[in-house]
Write a protein that holds these residues in place. Sequence first.
Motif, PDB file in Angstrom:
ATOM      1  N   LEU A  79      -8.186 -18.633  14.340  1.00 50.22           N
ATOM      2  CA  LEU A  79      -7.924 -17.379  15.029  1.00 50.22           C
ATOM      3  C   LEU A  79      -9.135 -16.993  15.873  1.00 50.22           C
ATOM      4  CD1 LEU A  79      -6.267 -15.493  12.073  1.00 50.22           C
ATOM      5  CD2 LEU A  79      -5.129 -16.528  14.024  1.00 50.22           C
ATOM      6  N   ASP A  80      -8.883 -16.403  17.049  1.00 51.55           N
ATOM      7  CA  ASP A  80      -9.944 -16.041  17.973  1.00 51.55           C
ATOM      8  C   ASP A  80     -10.705 -14.783  17.572  1.00 51.55           C
ATOM      9  OD1 ASP A  80      -9.311 -18.204  19.598  1.00 51.55           O
ATOM     10  OD2 ASP A  80      -7.794 -17.046  20.674  1.00 51.55           O
ATOM     11  N   SER A  81     -10.021 -13.786  17.027  1.00 47.49           N
ATOM     12  CA  SER A  81     -10.663 -12.509  16.725  1.00 47.49           C
ATOM     13  C   SER A  81      -9.805 -11.734  15.746  1.00 47.49           C
ATOM     14  CB  SER A  81     -10.833 -11.695  18.006  1.00 47.49           C
ATOM     15  OG  SER A  81      -9.557 -11.289  18.474  1.00 47.49           O
ATOM     16  N   ASP A  82     -10.332 -10.559  15.317  1.00 49.55           N
ATOM     17  CA  ASP A  82      -9.552  -9.671  14.455  1.00 49.55           C
ATOM     18  C   ASP A  82      -8.201  -9.345  15.075  1.00 49.55           C
ATOM     19  OD1 ASP A  82     -11.535  -9.516  12.576  1.00 49.55           O
ATOM     20  OD2 ASP A  82     -12.013  -7.411  12.909  1.00 49.55           O
ATOM     21  N   GLU A  83      -8.149  -9.236  16.408  1.00 49.24           N
ATOM     22  CA  GLU A  83      -6.907  -8.877  17.087  1.00 49.24           C
ATOM     23  C   GLU A  83      -5.811  -9.916  16.867  1.00 49.24           C
ATOM     24  OE1 GLU A  83      -8.096  -8.313  21.122  1.00 49.24           O
ATOM     25  OE2 GLU A  83      -9.267  -6.530  20.638  1.00 49.24           O
ATOM     26  N   SER A  84      -6.212 -11.142  16.535  1.00 50.25           N
ATOM     27  CA  SER A  84      -5.255 -12.215  16.295  1.00 50.25           C
ATOM     28  C   SER A  84      -4.654 -12.149  14.901  1.00 50.25           C
ATOM     29  CB  SER A  84      -5.937 -13.583  16.448  1.00 50.25           C
ATOM     30  OG  SER A  84      -6.540 -13.698  17.696  1.00 50.25           O
ATOM     31  N   ILE A  85      -5.217 -11.302  14.041  1.00 57.39           N
ATOM     32  CA  ILE A  85      -4.784 -11.240  12.648  1.00 57.39           C
ATOM     33  C   ILE A  85      -3.743 -10.144  12.480  1.00 57.39           C
ATOM     34  CG2 ILE A  85      -5.514 -10.831  10.273  1.00 57.39           C
ATOM     35  CD1 ILE A  85      -8.273 -11.925  11.117  1.00 57.39           C
ATOM     36  N   SER A  86      -2.611 -10.519  11.910  1.00 58.43           N
ATOM     37  CA  SER A  86      -1.520  -9.583  11.665  1.00 58.43           C
ATOM     38  C   SER A  86      -1.183  -9.613  10.174  1.00 58.43           C
ATOM     39  CB  SER A  86      -0.308  -9.977  12.504  1.00 58.43           C
ATOM     40  OG  SER A  86       0.732  -9.063  12.301  1.00 58.43           O
ATOM     41  N   ILE A  87      -1.301  -8.465   9.531  1.00 54.44           N
ATOM     42  CA  ILE A  87      -1.156  -8.369   8.084  1.00 54.44           C
ATOM     43  C   ILE A  87       0.157  -7.688   7.715  1.00 54.44           C
ATOM     44  CG2 ILE A  87      -2.151  -7.373   5.981  1.00 54.44           C
ATOM     45  CD1 ILE A  87      -4.863  -7.420   7.505  1.00 54.44           C
ATOM     46  N   ALA A  88       0.918  -8.340   6.845  1.00 56.45           N
ATOM     47  CA  ALA A  88       2.086  -7.729   6.214  1.00 56.45           C
ATOM     48  C   ALA A  88       1.608  -7.185   4.871  1.00 56.45           C
ATOM     49  CB  ALA A  88       3.185  -8.764   6.007  1.00 56.45           C
ATOM     50  N   TYR A  89       1.806  -5.901   4.640  1.00 58.53           N
ATOM     51  CA  TYR A  89       1.309  -5.203   3.451  1.00 58.53           C
ATOM     52  C   TYR A  89       2.502  -4.869   2.570  1.00 58.53           C
ATOM     53  CZ  TYR A  89      -1.494  -1.608   0.997  1.00 58.53           C
ATOM     54  OH  TYR A  89      -2.167  -0.848   0.073  1.00 58.53           O
ATOM     55  N   LEU A  90       2.580  -5.487   1.384  1.00 58.75           N
ATOM     56  CA  LEU A  90       3.748  -5.353   0.504  1.00 58.75           C
ATOM     57  C   LEU A  90       3.379  -4.631  -0.789  1.00 58.75           C
ATOM     58  CD1 LEU A  90       6.738  -6.136  -0.064  1.00 58.75           C
ATOM     59  CD2 LEU A  90       5.846  -8.230  -1.098  1.00 58.75           C
ATOM     60  N   PRO A  91       3.542  -3.300  -0.831  1.00 59.50           N
ATOM     61  CA  PRO A  91       3.217  -2.563  -2.054  1.00 59.50           C
ATOM     62  C   PRO A  91       4.314  -2.667  -3.114  1.00 59.50           C
ATOM     63  CG  PRO A  91       3.797  -1.044  -0.290  1.00 59.50           C
ATOM     64  CD  PRO A  91       3.895  -2.431   0.272  1.00 59.50           C
ATOM     65  N   ASP A  92       3.965  -2.273  -4.323  1.00 56.48           N
ATOM     66  CA  ASP A  92       4.870  -2.242  -5.472  1.00 56.48           C
ATOM     67  C   ASP A  92       6.046  -1.313  -5.144  1.00 56.48           C
ATOM     68  OD1 ASP A  92       6.142  -1.355  -7.866  1.00 56.48           O
ATOM     69  OD2 ASP A  92       4.301  -1.473  -9.015  1.00 56.48           O
ATOM     70  N   PRO A  93       7.270  -1.818  -5.124  1.00 52.25           N
ATOM     71  CA  PRO A  93       8.417  -0.993  -4.732  1.00 52.25           C
ATOM     72  C   PRO A  93       8.735   0.133  -5.709  1.00 52.25           C
ATOM     73  CG  PRO A  93       9.156  -3.105  -5.562  1.00 52.25           C
ATOM     74  CD  PRO A  93       7.664  -3.180  -5.468  1.00 52.25           C
ATOM     75  N   VAL A  94       8.490  -0.080  -6.989  1.00 47.03           N
ATOM     76  CA  VAL A  94       8.777   0.957  -7.981  1.00 47.03           C
ATOM     77  C   VAL A  94       7.750   2.085  -7.868  1.00 47.03           C
ATOM     78  CG1 VAL A  94       9.000   1.461 -10.452  1.00 47.03           C
ATOM     79  CG2 VAL A  94       9.949  -0.667  -9.516  1.00 47.03           C
ATOM     80  N   ALA A  95       6.483   1.716  -7.705  1.00 41.27           N
ATOM     81  CA  ALA A  95       5.442   2.734  -7.536  1.00 41.27           C
ATOM     82  C   ALA A  95       5.699   3.563  -6.277  1.00 41.27           C
ATOM     83  CB  ALA A  95       4.065   2.083  -7.480  1.00 41.27           C
ATOM     84  N   LEU A  96       6.197   2.926  -5.214  1.00 47.33           N
ATOM     85  CA  LEU A  96       6.539   3.662  -3.988  1.00 47.33           C
ATOM     86  C   LEU A  96       7.597   4.726  -4.260  1.00 47.33           C
ATOM     87  CD1 LEU A  96       6.781   1.006  -1.127  1.00 47.33           C
ATOM     88  CD2 LEU A  96       5.214   2.935  -1.254  1.00 47.33           C
ATOM     89  N   GLU A  97       8.572   4.383  -5.093  1.00 44.53           N
ATOM     90  CA  GLU A  97       9.659   5.305  -5.407  1.00 44.53           C
ATOM     91  C   GLU A  97       9.211   6.459  -6.310  1.00 44.53           C
ATOM     92  OE1 GLU A  97      12.545   2.735  -7.197  1.00 44.53           O
ATOM     93  OE2 GLU A  97      12.913   1.667  -5.323  1.00 44.53           O
ATOM     94  N   LEU A  98       8.263   6.178  -7.209  1.00 45.07           N
ATOM     95  CA  LEU A  98       7.895   7.155  -8.239  1.00 45.07           C
ATOM     96  C   LEU A  98       6.655   7.986  -7.934  1.00 45.07           C
ATOM     97  CD1 LEU A  98       8.507   4.959 -11.425  1.00 45.07           C
ATOM     98  CD2 LEU A  98      10.055   6.633 -10.369  1.00 45.07           C
ATOM     99  N   ASP A  99       5.765   7.474  -7.095  1.00 39.83           N
ATOM    100  CA  ASP A  99       4.472   8.137  -6.871  1.00 39.83           C
ATOM    101  C   ASP A  99       4.260   8.422  -5.394  1.00 39.83           C
ATOM    102  OD1 ASP A  99       1.846   8.970  -6.714  1.00 39.83           O
ATOM    103  OD2 ASP A  99       1.017   7.257  -7.800  1.00 39.83           O
ATOM    104  N   PRO A 100       4.322   9.694  -4.996  1.00 40.34           N
ATOM    105  CA  PRO A 100       4.159  10.028  -3.574  1.00 40.34           C
ATOM    106  C   PRO A 100       2.760   9.698  -3.032  1.00 40.34           C
ATOM    107  CG  PRO A 100       4.261  12.020  -4.915  1.00 40.34           C
ATOM    108  CD  PRO A 100       4.551  10.868  -5.828  1.00 40.34           C
ATOM    109  N   ASP A 101       1.774   9.521  -3.913  1.00 37.64           N
ATOM    110  CA  ASP A 101       0.412   9.193  -3.474  1.00 37.64           C
ATOM    111  C   ASP A 101       0.138   7.696  -3.437  1.00 37.64           C
ATOM    112  OD1 ASP A 101      -0.270  11.899  -3.175  1.00 37.64           O
ATOM    113  OD2 ASP A 101      -0.729  12.059  -5.316  1.00 37.64           O
TER     114      ASP A 101
END
Length: 157
Positions: free
Chosen positions: A8-30
């Motif tokens: 990769l040439d630079s930070d701009e070339s990096i694309s991150i998929a961020y996959l959080p815990d789905p249950v925690a997303l449903e139960l914890d607003p923070d």
Amino acid sequence: MDNSGGVLDSDESISIAYLPDPVALELDPDYPSPAVRQRLLHESSMQFRQITCVELLDGILERGKFNILCVPGGFAPHLDARLGVLGADIIRRFVSGGGGYVGICAGAFFGIMLELLPLEARDIDHCGSPSGPCRLLFSPIGQCVLGAESDEVTVRY
């Protein structure tokens, strides 16, 4: 490296998929803690997108031109239950095709469950317990690759 094996040439070339815990997303607003997201958005020029388990199962890793899958803390069995065998296979293909995997806390446990890391998780049920000593067991290949003198180490959890 990108997921085709190129550099990769630079930070701009990096694309991150961020996959959080789905249950925690449903139960914890923070949840998830904004720390990782904030740092990536404000301290680098990396592209960042939070994805869901449904999107992953629908092929977003392939279509989204991501270089890295980042899985933060939560509870690894939640991801395992929502993604199933198909999701696990999608992630393994992504990584074997050159994509990066960054596991933070439970995300690291999840990487171990998917056999992306050369370790064994033997006591995932006590995850989230008060911090203390934690035994890590290296797989034979992990011990060799990492040059560990023993197949077991104790670290602070």
